[in-house]
Design a protein around this motif. Structure first.
Motif, short mmCIF file in Angstrom:
data_model
loop_
_atom_site.label_atom_id
_atom_site.label_comp_id
_atom_site.label_asym_id
_atom_site.label_seq_id
_atom_site.Cartn_x
_atom_site.Cartn_y
_atom_site.Cartn_z
N SER A 32 19.29 39.92 20.72
CA SER A 32 20.36 40.93 20.32
C SER A 32 21.10 40.22 19.11
O SER A 32 21.08 40.76 17.78
CB SER A 32 20.82 42.07 20.65
N MET B 142 17.69 44.46 27.79
CA MET B 142 17.56 43.94 26.47
C MET B 142 17.36 42.66 26.30
O MET B 142 18.19 41.89 27.08
CB MET B 142 18.43 44.78 25.67
N ARG C 2 17.46 48.88 25.37
CA ARG C 2 18.41 48.61 24.58
C ARG C 2 18.74 50.47 24.78
O ARG C 2 20.06 50.28 25.07
CB ARG C 2 18.39 48.58 23.36
#
Length: 243
Positions: free
Chosen positions: A6, A1, A38
Motif C-alpha cells: 500500500s 491488505m 482492502r
C-alpha cells in the motif's frame, strides 16, 4: 491488505482501473488479494470474476488473511461469478451466442451484461485472468473491447474500481496487455528474478503510474517477498539474498 504494498503504490492505489501483468505464471495473485482485502475491510462490495481460479482458492487465501469469503458471500458483500463455467453453459445452450469455432465480440456480450448487472456504486471488480479468453480462441480486439466496455461502465459509477490480471506469454497476449495498459491509471508488472529463483526474493514488481498530463508514465522498480500472511516490498538489491 499488505501495508508495504500500500505504501509503495501511494495515491495510485485508488486508481479507477488497475492492471496486473504477469511475466511469470501465478506471480501476481498477492496483488489481487491485497485489493480484495482492502475493500472488504471498509465494508464495501467485491465482485470476483473467476476465469482461472475457483471460489475455493480465494476462500482459502482469505482465511489466511483473516476474512471468510464464504460468510461474506452469504451476506452479499462478496459475489463470485464463475466466468469459465458460464461460458461453457452458454456454449451448450440452444442458439448460443458463444461459438468456439469462430468466437467474436458477440460471444462476450452475455458475460458483459451479466457482470455489469452485479455492479453498483462502491464496488470493487476483480477480473482474473482475462488472458484465458484468448486461450478460448477469442481475438485480441474482442477481448480488449470487452475490457473497454467494463472500464467505461465503471467510470460512470461512484467509487468503483476495476482490477484486471493478465498473463503475458506470447505475441497475442502481449498485444492484449499493451492495449489494456492504455486504459489504466496504474499498471503493475510482476516478473521472476532474472538470476533465477531465490528463497528470500519472490520476484520483481514494476509500478507504472500516469503522469500529471495523462500521457507520460512514472516508473519505479521493486523486489518483493511473498510470505504466508504478508508481502514485503524493498528496493532492488537490498535483500541479504542478493547482496
Amino acid at each position: 491488505m499488505f501495508t508495504q504494498l500500500s505504501s509503495c503504490l501511494g495515491a495510485a492505489e485508488s486508481s479507477k482501473f488497475v492492471t496486473v501483468d504477469e511475466l511469470a505464471p501465478d506471480k501476481g495473485g498477492f496483488i489481487l488479494h491485497h485489493f480484495i482485502s482492502r475493500w472488504l475491510k471498509t465494508g464495501q462490495k467485491v465482485v470476483i470474476v473467476g476465469l482461472e481460479h475457483s471460489f475455493g482458492h480465494y476462500h482459502s487465501v482469505g482465511i489466511k488473511l483473516g476474512y471468510n469469503l464464504l460468510k461474506l458471500r452469504e451476506n452479499g458483500q462478496v459475489v463470485f461469478y464463475e466466468g469459465l463455467k458460464r461460458i461453457l453453459d452458454l456454449s451448450l445452450a440452444d442458439s448460443s451466442p458463444f461459438q468456439f469455432d469462430d468466437p467474436d465480440l458477440s460471444s462476450l456480450k452475455p458475460l458483459y451484461h451479466e457482470i455489469s448487472s452485479l455492479i453498483s456504486d462502491n464496488t470493487l471488480v476483480v477480473l482474473d485472468q482475462v488472458s484465458m479468453l484468448t486461450c478460448l480462441g477469442l481475438t485480441t480486439p474482442s477481448v480488449f473491447t470487452f475490457c473497454h466496455y467494463l472500464v467505461t461502465s465503471l467510470a460512470s459509477m461512484h467509487n468503483c474500481q476495476l482490477v484486471i490480471r493478465l498473463h503475458q506469454s506470447g505475441d497475442k497476449t502481449g498485444q492484449l496487455v499493451r492495449l489494456v495498459h492504455r486504459l489504466a491509471g496504474l499498471n503493475l508488472t510482476v516478473a521472476g528474478l532474472q538470476t533465477g529463483q531465490s528463497r528470500d526474493v519472490s520476484g520483481v514488481l514494476t509500478v507504472r503510474t500516469r503522469g500529471v498530463e495523462g500521457e507520460d508514465w512514472d516508473q519505479r522498480n521493486f523486489q518483493f517477498r511473498v510470505e504466508d500472511k504478508n508481502v514485503k516490498i524493498f528496493a532492488p538489491g537490498t535483500s541479504s539474498a542478493v547482496l
